[in-house]
Design a protein around this motif. Structure first.
Motif, mmCIF file in Angstrom:
data_model
loop_
_atom_site.group_PDB
_atom_site.id
_atom_site.type_symbol
_atom_site.label_atom_id
_atom_site.label_comp_id
_atom_site.label_asym_id
_atom_site.label_seq_id
_atom_site.Cartn_x
_atom_site.Cartn_y
_atom_site.Cartn_z
ATOM 1 N N GLU A 9 0.851 -1.181 0.000
ATOM 2 C CA GLU A 9 0.000 0.000 0.000
ATOM 3 C C GLU A 9 0.890 1.236 0.000
ATOM 4 O OE1 GLU A 9 -3.611 2.148 2.513
ATOM 5 O OE2 GLU A 9 -2.784 0.231 3.166
ATOM 6 N N ARG A 10 0.816 2.013 -1.051
ATOM 7 C CA ARG A 10 1.699 3.158 -1.214
ATOM 8 C C ARG A 10 1.032 4.420 -0.690
ATOM 9 N NH1 ARG A 10 6.421 0.568 -2.088
ATOM 10 N NH2 ARG A 10 6.113 -1.089 -3.627
ATOM 11 N N MET A 11 1.804 5.242 -0.004
ATOM 12 C CA MET A 11 1.292 6.489 0.544
ATOM 13 C C MET A 11 1.985 7.668 -0.144
ATOM 14 S SD MET A 11 -0.980 5.534 2.640
ATOM 15 C CE MET A 11 -1.314 7.117 3.413
ATOM 16 N N PRO A 12 1.227 8.549 -0.784
ATOM 17 C CA PRO A 12 1.839 9.718 -1.410
ATOM 18 C C PRO A 12 2.273 10.736 -0.365
ATOM 19 C CG PRO A 12 -0.541 9.890 -1.559
ATOM 20 C CD PRO A 12 -0.238 8.541 -0.943
ATOM 21 N N PHE A 181 14.276 7.015 -12.634
ATOM 22 C CA PHE A 181 13.593 7.923 -11.708
ATOM 23 C C PHE A 181 13.351 7.223 -10.382
ATOM 24 C CE2 PHE A 181 9.959 5.773 -13.590
ATOM 25 C CZ PHE A 181 8.991 5.727 -12.589
ATOM 26 N N VAL A 182 13.216 8.025 -9.345
ATOM 27 C CA VAL A 182 13.024 7.518 -7.990
ATOM 28 C C VAL A 182 11.538 7.297 -7.756
ATOM 29 C CG1 VAL A 182 13.324 7.992 -5.528
ATOM 30 C CG2 VAL A 182 15.106 8.684 -7.172
ATOM 31 N N LEU A 183 11.187 6.102 -7.324
ATOM 32 C CA LEU A 183 9.793 5.763 -7.068
ATOM 33 C C LEU A 183 9.335 6.231 -5.697
ATOM 34 C CD1 LEU A 183 9.698 2.198 -8.599
ATOM 35 C CD2 LEU A 183 8.188 4.078 -9.238
ATOM 36 N N ASN A 184 10.162 6.007 -4.689
ATOM 37 C CA ASN A 184 9.822 6.470 -3.345
ATOM 38 C C ASN A 184 11.105 6.695 -2.567
ATOM 39 O OD1 ASN A 184 10.502 3.935 -1.753
ATOM 40 N ND2 ASN A 184 8.958 3.128 -3.153
ATOM 41 N N GLU A 185 11.003 7.486 -1.510
ATOM 42 C CA GLU A 185 12.174 7.857 -0.725
ATOM 43 C C GLU A 185 12.163 7.243 0.674
ATOM 44 O OE1 GLU A 185 12.430 12.122 -0.724
ATOM 45 O OE2 GLU A 185 12.384 12.248 -2.919
ATOM 46 N N ASP A 186 11.007 6.789 1.172
ATOM 47 C CA ASP A 186 10.945 6.195 2.504
ATOM 48 C C ASP A 186 11.778 4.918 2.564
ATOM 49 O OD1 ASP A 186 9.283 8.217 3.361
ATOM 50 O OD2 ASP A 186 7.451 7.124 2.858
ATOM 51 N N VAL A 228 7.649 11.302 -12.799
ATOM 52 C CA VAL A 228 7.642 11.948 -11.482
ATOM 53 C C VAL A 228 6.743 11.146 -10.556
ATOM 54 C CG1 VAL A 228 7.107 14.042 -10.195
ATOM 55 C CG2 VAL A 228 8.018 14.223 -12.525
ATOM 56 N N SER A 229 7.296 10.748 -9.405
ATOM 57 C CA SER A 229 6.538 9.971 -8.431
ATOM 58 C C SER A 229 6.434 10.723 -7.111
ATOM 59 C CB SER A 229 7.227 8.624 -8.192
ATOM 60 O OG SER A 229 6.597 7.906 -7.137
ATOM 61 N N ASP A 230 5.270 10.650 -6.478
ATOM 62 C CA ASP A 230 5.109 11.220 -5.137
ATOM 63 C C ASP A 230 5.056 10.120 -4.070
ATOM 64 O OD1 ASP A 230 2.561 10.104 -5.267
ATOM 65 O OD2 ASP A 230 1.515 12.019 -5.447
ATOM 66 N N GLY A 231 5.498 8.942 -4.455
ATOM 67 C CA GLY A 231 5.470 7.799 -3.545
ATOM 68 C C GLY A 231 4.306 6.862 -3.799
ATOM 69 N N ARG A 232 3.297 7.346 -4.492
ATOM 70 C CA ARG A 232 2.169 6.512 -4.918
ATOM 71 C C ARG A 232 1.790 6.805 -6.368
ATOM 72 N NH1 ARG A 232 -2.317 3.480 -3.869
ATOM 73 N NH2 ARG A 232 -4.197 4.063 -5.019
ATOM 74 N N ASN A 233 1.511 8.065 -6.655
ATOM 75 C CA ASN A 233 1.115 8.469 -8.002
ATOM 76 C C ASN A 233 2.352 8.704 -8.848
ATOM 77 O OD1 ASN A 233 -1.858 8.859 -7.352
ATOM 78 N ND2 ASN A 233 -0.898 10.245 -5.877
ATOM 79 N N VAL A 234 2.354 8.133 -10.048
ATOM 80 C CA VAL A 234 3.499 8.271 -10.946
ATOM 81 C C VAL A 234 3.022 8.893 -12.252
ATOM 82 C CG1 VAL A 234 5.390 7.115 -12.117
ATOM 83 C CG2 VAL A 234 4.575 6.242 -9.917
ATOM 84 N N ILE A 235 3.537 10.086 -12.541
ATOM 85 C CA ILE A 235 3.173 10.801 -13.764
ATOM 86 C C ILE A 235 4.125 10.369 -14.865
ATOM 87 C CG2 ILE A 235 2.658 13.064 -14.748
ATOM 88 C CD1 ILE A 235 1.187 12.380 -12.099
ATOM 89 N N LEU A 236 3.590 9.813 -15.946
ATOM 90 C CA LEU A 236 4.450 9.331 -17.016
ATOM 91 C C LEU A 236 3.752 9.451 -18.367
ATOM 92 C CD1 LEU A 236 4.685 5.405 -16.839
ATOM 93 C CD2 LEU A 236 2.875 6.735 -15.813
ATOM 94 N N GLY A 251 1.867 -1.577 -6.624
ATOM 95 C CA GLY A 251 1.023 -0.745 -5.771
ATOM 96 C C GLY A 251 1.040 0.732 -6.103
ATOM 97 N N TYR A 252 1.687 1.114 -7.206
ATOM 98 C CA TYR A 252 1.701 2.518 -7.622
ATOM 99 C C TYR A 252 0.514 2.810 -8.536
ATOM 100 C CZ TYR A 252 6.454 2.501 -5.799
ATOM 101 O OH TYR A 252 7.545 2.380 -4.972
ATOM 102 N N GLU A 253 0.200 4.086 -8.671
ATOM 103 C CA GLU A 253 -0.931 4.530 -9.480
ATOM 104 C C GLU A 253 -0.395 5.335 -10.667
ATOM 105 O OE1 GLU A 253 -4.802 4.803 -10.674
ATOM 106 O OE2 GLU A 253 -4.131 3.766 -8.870
ATOM 107 N N PRO A 254 -0.290 4.737 -11.848
ATOM 108 C CA PRO A 254 0.181 5.490 -13.011
ATOM 109 C C PRO A 254 -0.844 6.526 -13.455
ATOM 110 C CG PRO A 254 0.321 3.112 -13.368
ATOM 111 C CD PRO A 254 -0.536 3.324 -12.170
ATOM 112 N N ILE A 255 -0.363 7.706 -13.794
ATOM 113 C CA ILE A 255 -1.209 8.770 -14.323
ATOM 114 C C ILE A 255 -0.545 9.248 -15.612
ATOM 115 C CG2 ILE A 255 -2.152 11.082 -13.939
ATOM 116 C CD1 ILE A 255 -2.126 10.471 -10.947
#
Length: 278
Positions: A9-12, A181-186, A228-236, A251-255
């Protein structure tokens, strides 16, 4: 034994971005393999595509600020190339191509005017987030076509973060942000296209990110990794369908966004988006 990656479960996280409207965007010269001044370009469509990208960030709850574009600087829209910001420390840019050199000072002034006093301009060729990717723990730094290897040590000194150098070998992927690109930083993870990197750099990335998303040649070719990823949403880009399926399985949400006109200058979502951290 084959390892299985289970979708989490990804958290933006809310981000702050700096963007530059493409008011003067054009393809007037060629400084990368994607640029062909003889090819038709639709500036109105470029502005529509940029606006959609901007509004997508806003709709996701991110804060987006803009810098005033300047005539005679058609690539100023690619904000990511003009500074790297970590914990409020700003390392500016020093462009390799003379056509882009003046962009750096406009961005430097923006930071000063917006209350950033710890702004350092580099002495080595440094194309900022084009070749620098912050993972949350260390800075991935590309070289081979634009940013000097010596700029990596300079970034470590100015930003006070550990730097991992990576060698780019395919001129189509002339900046790190066209190949990774970096998917998440946590719990830092990335998506990347291995063939864009030297054999040694491929081994480094495999060691650092054993659960990385590996992109196809088709995804790389459509600028799918300029995302660009915010930890959940990925703009591509809309064409990066195979990459989107892999992201969904994690578990990411492509946009999707259209970048047909921006791509004619070798840019995509990330090129248009500088992240301001702190």
């Amino acid at each position: 034994m084959t390892s299985t990656v289970v979708a989490a479960e990804r958290m933006p996280t809310t981000r702050r971005y700096l963007m530059c409207p493409p008011r003067f965007f054009a393809v007037e010269y060629s400084i990368n393999p994607w640029m062909d001044p003889s090819r038709p370009m639709d500036r109105d469509l470029a502005e529509q595509q940029w606006t959609k990208l901007h509004d997508t960030y806003v709709d996701l709850g991110h804060k987006v600020e803009t810098i005033e574009p300047q005539p005679g600087l058609p690539d100023m829209v690619f904000a990511a190339n003009s500074a790297t910001v970590v914990d409020g420390r700003v390392l500016g840019a020093n462009f390799r191509a003379p056509q882009r050199a003046a962009e750096a000072d406009h961005y430097r002034r923006w930071f000063i005017e917006n209350g950033y006093h710890n702004v350092v301009m580099p002495t080595r060729i440094n194309e900022a987030e084009g070749d620098f990717a912050w993972t949350g723990k260390f800075l991935l730094a590309g070289t081979g076509f634009r940013t000097d290897p010596g700029a990596h040590a300079e970034a470590q000194e100015v930003l006070g973060v550990p730097v991992v150098s990576l060698q780019l070998v395919d001129p189509r992927y002339y900046h790190l942000d066209t190949a990774l690109f970096v998917l998440n930083e946590d719990e830092p993870n990335i998506a990347y296209y291995p063939a864009a990197f030297s054999k040694g750099s491929q081994k480094v990335l495999s060691r650092l990110f054993p659960q990385a998303v590996i992109a196809t040649a088709e995804d790389a070719d459509c600028f799918g990794l300029n995302a660009v990823s915010d930890g959940r949403n990925v703009i591509l880009p809309t064409e990066a369908t195979a990459l989107a399926k892999q992201l969904e399985s994690r578990g990411y949400e492509p946009i999707f966004v259209e970048i047909s006109e921006l791509k004619k200058s070798g840019g995509g979502p990330k090129c248009c988006t500088m992240e301001i951290r702190g």
